[in-house]
Enzyme design. Structure first.
Site: not given
Length: 491
Positions: A196-198
């Protein structure tokens, strides 16, 4: 009303015509209700996501860092095109702003494509599918006794000679396919989950990984490009006016150089790491966990690798793009009525426990009524007996039975029973009433004994007048009642 009898004000009043058509509710408005527009699936999506443009754009709820990414790219690129490109295109070549513009638009396109697309979310199981899966798990593992923890819910599949475990997701109620994982931030199971890449505001999975890789790779080139030509701009100006004067003449170049210097290391390093992952056909999740080894001879070799760097890169970047599985813009179908259970006593799977309990109670009550009515039928059809405690009076009829099981408060037999209808009972009582009105009643001493039941010399007391059925009829009645109760208990 006007004094002259005119009906001017009354003409403005309009009365709605009362609808004579049958409606489901008496309080329903006579006007036709407007049908609400059917909802789309993204409006009731169970995951923690945000949707825009009628479900076309899908993002995570935490999008603050994504906006920071946009600001950094737009501001840095804007300052470069506004303050550096005019001088560089004049002194060096006009191709510099053209190449920078191509890189900028490619970076923005891949960023938005990564952030706004479905990463490969797996749909959750419906209640019926989850119940059927639970039943299969219970059959496979057996019923676990209370107080013991159930065995882990896993399945094993063979992929290229390597055993891969499929884990059960208790949130989505499914067995996750290989390489899938559940994202705790988006609350979704993502196929070929990478991380999960913010910075892009979304998960990175099977459907957007190639765009994520092209984004960080092109951003690396753009960052290096801007940093290199900003330094070139400062050096050319310093040769003419000095270093300090060059910094004063172009303060925007200083800001661009600082931003690019601190960001280029992380961006270039991230690009190199994902280049290694693509060449070995791994994901970030698998690499962090150490699931597979790059060496083919070891036991935990990577079953997804093709054994060739070029083939692995082509499979990750040039393979066909799988369609979305959640159909977020589809319409929600109306609920279908639940099917009733079969009449052979087998409960349809998927029915709730409360519904089955209610059905069992209703069947028990109906069966009890049927047994009691069947037991009472020969008694109500027998001849009435008269006791000395309540002698019949003219115009009064007394009907009683010799069976002690018929007590006060006995439920009235339903009208569906032909022998126990209220009309039949009244017609049987009326002739008795008329017959009693026209005859003289006998005293207890004068009442004759039933033939064959008592000996001729048996004394009859004045306190009771006995009307006894034969022993054979009592035994048959008792046997029928017991048989009915046994059938009831078996139900």
């Amino acid at each position: 009303m006007t004094p002259g009898g005119g009906s001017g004000p009354m003409k403005d009043c309009e009365y709605s015509q009362i609808s004579t058509h049958s409606s489901s509710s008496p309080m329903e408005s006579p006007h036709k209700k407007k049908k609400s527009a059917p909802k789309r699936k993204w409006e009731v999506f169970p995951g923690r996501n945000k949707f825009f443009c009628n479900g076309r754009i899908m993002m995570a709820r935490q999008t603050g860092v994504f906006y920071l990414t946009l600001v950094l790219i737009l501001v840095t690129s804007g300052l470069f095109f506004a303050f550096d490109c005019p001088y560089l295109s004049e002194k060096i070549t006009p191709a510099i702003p053209a190449i920078g513009g191509i890189l900028f638009f490619f970076v923005m396109g891949t960023l938005l494509r990564t952030s706004f697309s479905d990463p490969g979310v797996l749909p959750r199981a419906t209640p019926d599918e989850a119940a059927d899966l639970e039943r299969q798990i219970d059959i496979a593992n057996g019923s676990s006794s209370g107080g013991y923890r159930p065995p882990p819910r896993t399945k094993e599949v063979i992929i290229n000679g390597q055993t891969v475990k499929l884990k059960y997701c208790f949130t989505c109620k499914i067995f996750r396919p290989p390489r899938a994982s559940h994202c705790s931030l988006c609350d979704n199971c993502v196929e070929r989950f990478d991380h999960h890449c913010p910075w892009v505001g979304n998960c990175v999975g099977k459907r957007n990984y190639r765009f994520f890789y092209m984004f960080i790779l092109s951003l690396s080139f753009l960052t290096v490009f801007i940093f290199a030509f900003v330094i070139t701009h400062v050096i050319l100006r310093s040769q003419q006016t000095g270093f300090l004067n060059a910094l004063k003449d172009s303060p925007a170049s200083v800001l661009e150089a600082v931003v690019c210097f601190f960001s280029v290391w992380s961006i270039v390093g991230l690009s190199g790491f994902h280049t290694y992952l693509i060449s070995s056909n791994q994901t970030t999740n698998e690499d962090i966990k150490g699931s597979w080894s790059n060496k083919r001879g070891k036991e935990n070799y990577n079953p997804y690798s093709y054994g060739n760097i070029f083939t692995n890169c082509c499979a990750a970047l040039c393979g066909p793009l799988s369609p979305s599985l959640i159909d977020r813009r589809g319409f929600i179908q109306p609920d279908t009525p639940q099917l009733a259970g079969p009449s052979n006593g087998i409960t349809m799977y998927g029915a709730t426990q409360s519904q089955s309990n209610m059905c069992d109670q209703d069947q028990c009550i109906q069966s009890t009524k049927f047994v009691l009515q069947a037991a009472a039928t020969p008694l109500l059809q027998s001849e009435p007996s008269i006791t000395s405690e309540e002698l019949p009076l003219p115009g009064k009829t007394t009907i009683s039975g010799p069976c002690a099981s018929l007590t006060l408060g006995q439920p009235t037999p339903p009208s569906s029973m032909p022998n126990l209808t209220s009309d039949t009972g009244l017609t049987d009582m009326i002739p008795l009433k008329e017959e009693h009105e026209g005859h003289q009643f006998l005293t207890p001493e004068e009442a004759p004994s039933p033939p064959g039941m008592l000996p001729s010399g048996s004394p009859i007391t004045h306190s009771h007048t006995m009307h006894i059925l034969s022993l054979a009829s009592q035994d048959s009645l008792h046997e029928d009642s017991v048989r009915g109760l046994v059938k009831l208990s078996s139900v």
